[in-house]
Design a protein around this motif. Sequence first.
Motif, PDB file in Angstrom:
ATOM      1  N   ALA A  82      21.312 -11.212 -36.415  1.00 51.87           N
ATOM      2  CA  ALA A  82      21.906 -11.425 -35.093  1.00 51.87           C
ATOM      3  C   ALA A  82      20.935 -12.165 -34.192  1.00 51.87           C
ATOM      4  O   ALA A  82      19.715 -12.012 -34.323  1.00 51.87           O
ATOM      5  N   LEU A  83      21.479 -12.946 -33.317  1.00 51.97           N
ATOM      6  CA  LEU A  83      20.686 -13.595 -32.283  1.00 51.97           C
ATOM      7  C   LEU A  83      20.477 -12.580 -31.156  1.00 51.97           C
ATOM      8  O   LEU A  83      21.433 -11.988 -30.665  1.00 51.97           O
ATOM      9  N   ASP A  85      19.947 -11.567 -27.511  1.00 57.69           N
ATOM     10  CA  ASP A  85      20.300 -12.227 -26.258  1.00 57.69           C
ATOM     11  C   ASP A  85      19.962 -11.345 -25.059  1.00 57.69           C
ATOM     12  O   ASP A  85      20.573 -10.296 -24.860  1.00 57.69           O
ATOM     13  N   THR A  86      18.986 -11.781 -24.246  1.00 57.30           N
ATOM     14  CA  THR A  86      18.615 -11.026 -23.045  1.00 57.30           C
ATOM     15  C   THR A  86      19.688 -11.155 -21.962  1.00 57.30           C
ATOM     16  O   THR A  86      19.731 -10.366 -21.029  1.00 57.30           O
ATOM     17  N   GLY A  87      20.564 -12.150 -22.121  1.00 55.72           N
ATOM     18  CA  GLY A  87      21.628 -12.352 -21.132  1.00 55.72           C
ATOM     19  C   GLY A  87      22.913 -11.626 -21.457  1.00 55.72           C
ATOM     20  O   GLY A  87      23.863 -11.655 -20.675  1.00 55.72           O
ATOM     21  N   ASN A  88      22.953 -10.970 -22.610  1.00 56.80           N
ATOM     22  CA  ASN A  88      24.145 -10.203 -22.984  1.00 56.80           C
ATOM     23  C   ASN A  88      24.112  -8.856 -22.269  1.00 56.80           C
ATOM     24  O   ASN A  88      23.489  -7.908 -22.730  1.00 56.80           O
ATOM     25  N   LEU A  89      24.799  -8.788 -21.131  1.00 60.91           N
ATOM     26  CA  LEU A  89      24.798  -7.572 -20.316  1.00 60.91           C
ATOM     27  C   LEU A  89      26.130  -6.837 -20.393  1.00 60.91           C
ATOM     28  O   LEU A  89      26.428  -5.986 -19.545  1.00 60.91           O
ATOM     29  N   ALA A  90      26.932  -7.178 -21.408  1.00 56.70           N
ATOM     30  CA  ALA A  90      28.240  -6.541 -21.557  1.00 56.70           C
ATOM     31  C   ALA A  90      28.095  -5.039 -21.801  1.00 56.70           C
ATOM     32  O   ALA A  90      27.190  -4.602 -22.506  1.00 56.70           O
ATOM     33  N   ILE A  91      29.007  -4.273 -21.212  1.00 55.10           N
ATOM     34  CA  ILE A  91      28.967  -2.817 -21.307  1.00 55.10           C
ATOM     35  C   ILE A  91      30.349  -2.289 -21.709  1.00 55.10           C
ATOM     36  O   ILE A  91      31.372  -2.763 -21.206  1.00 55.10           O
ATOM     37  N   ASP A  92      30.357  -1.323 -22.607  1.00 53.17           N
ATOM     38  CA  ASP A  92      31.593  -0.624 -22.951  1.00 53.17           C
ATOM     39  C   ASP A  92      31.965   0.244 -21.747  1.00 53.17           C
ATOM     40  O   ASP A  92      31.213   1.147 -21.371  1.00 53.17           O
ATOM     41  N   ILE A 101      28.218  -8.206 -30.012  1.00 52.57           N
ATOM     42  CA  ILE A 101      29.371  -9.094 -30.222  1.00 52.57           C
ATOM     43  C   ILE A 101      29.253  -9.749 -31.596  1.00 52.57           C
ATOM     44  O   ILE A 101      28.214 -10.334 -31.918  1.00 52.57           O
ATOM     45  N   ILE A 102      30.314  -9.635 -32.388  1.00 48.44           N
ATOM     46  CA  ILE A 102      30.317 -10.280 -33.712  1.00 48.44           C
ATOM     47  C   ILE A 102      31.503 -11.237 -33.803  1.00 48.44           C
ATOM     48  O   ILE A 102      32.533 -11.028 -33.154  1.00 48.44           O
ATOM     49  N   LEU A 184      25.749 -11.387 -31.885  1.00 45.52           N
ATOM     50  CA  LEU A 184      24.939 -11.511 -30.684  1.00 45.52           C
ATOM     51  C   LEU A 184      24.500 -10.108 -30.271  1.00 45.52           C
ATOM     52  O   LEU A 184      25.295  -9.302 -29.796  1.00 45.52           O
ATOM     53  N   MET A 185      23.223  -9.829 -30.472  1.00 44.60           N
ATOM     54  CA  MET A 185      22.687  -8.491 -30.208  1.00 44.60           C
ATOM     55  C   MET A 185      22.105  -8.416 -28.798  1.00 44.60           C
ATOM     56  O   MET A 185      21.256  -9.236 -28.426  1.00 44.60           O
TER      57      MET A 185
END
Length: 195
Positions: A82-83, A85-92, A101-102, A184-185
């Motif tokens: 996985a890449l 990503d410090t910008g992946n701030l998605a939350i369940d 995200i896959i 995307l981790m």
Amino acid sequence: TSDTPSEEPSVEPSETPSEEPSEEPTEPVKKGCKGATTSSSIIALLSIGVFKMLITVMNTGKIETKVEFEIKFLDKTCYTEALVDTGNLAIDPLSMKPVLIIKKKLARTFISEDIINLNDVDALDKKTKKRIRLIPLTKSGETHVYVGFVPDDVKVHYAGKAYSADVTVAIDKEGGDFGGFLALMPYSAVSNAFR
């Protein structure tokens, strides 16, 4: 010749003090110097603070751009990269966990189409239904709802060790990839591995 001594008193402007002009500009000059010194000191302190922060980051760990991981769901396991990503701030929104995200291409290797597309929710057993999530994600300024799920387990492999990543998984059905990766981790889920 009696007029000559009368000219001597005209040299009386001795009352004009030579010190007065030098005293007037002294006050503003001192204020200006104080202000300059204060601003210079603040800039110097801020620079030292930033420098210390950089040293702290360098000493505590580094941010990797990719990680190997395995994901288990309904007795099936998938191993991939996985890449990060410090910008992946998605939350369940239900569990408040970060979101991995896959791509749909990767999801197909271990998840049925019924789950990926939610063709027939009623056809899913109760155990599976409870683990399905609908996750809102903002992409290019627009909010999209992604089908997601709660995995059995996600483990990140780094430096010869395995670390658990407590995440919810969302499926991106659009084509393409994430810079050559199918996952995307979020950095927040794997930061403990880099310490």
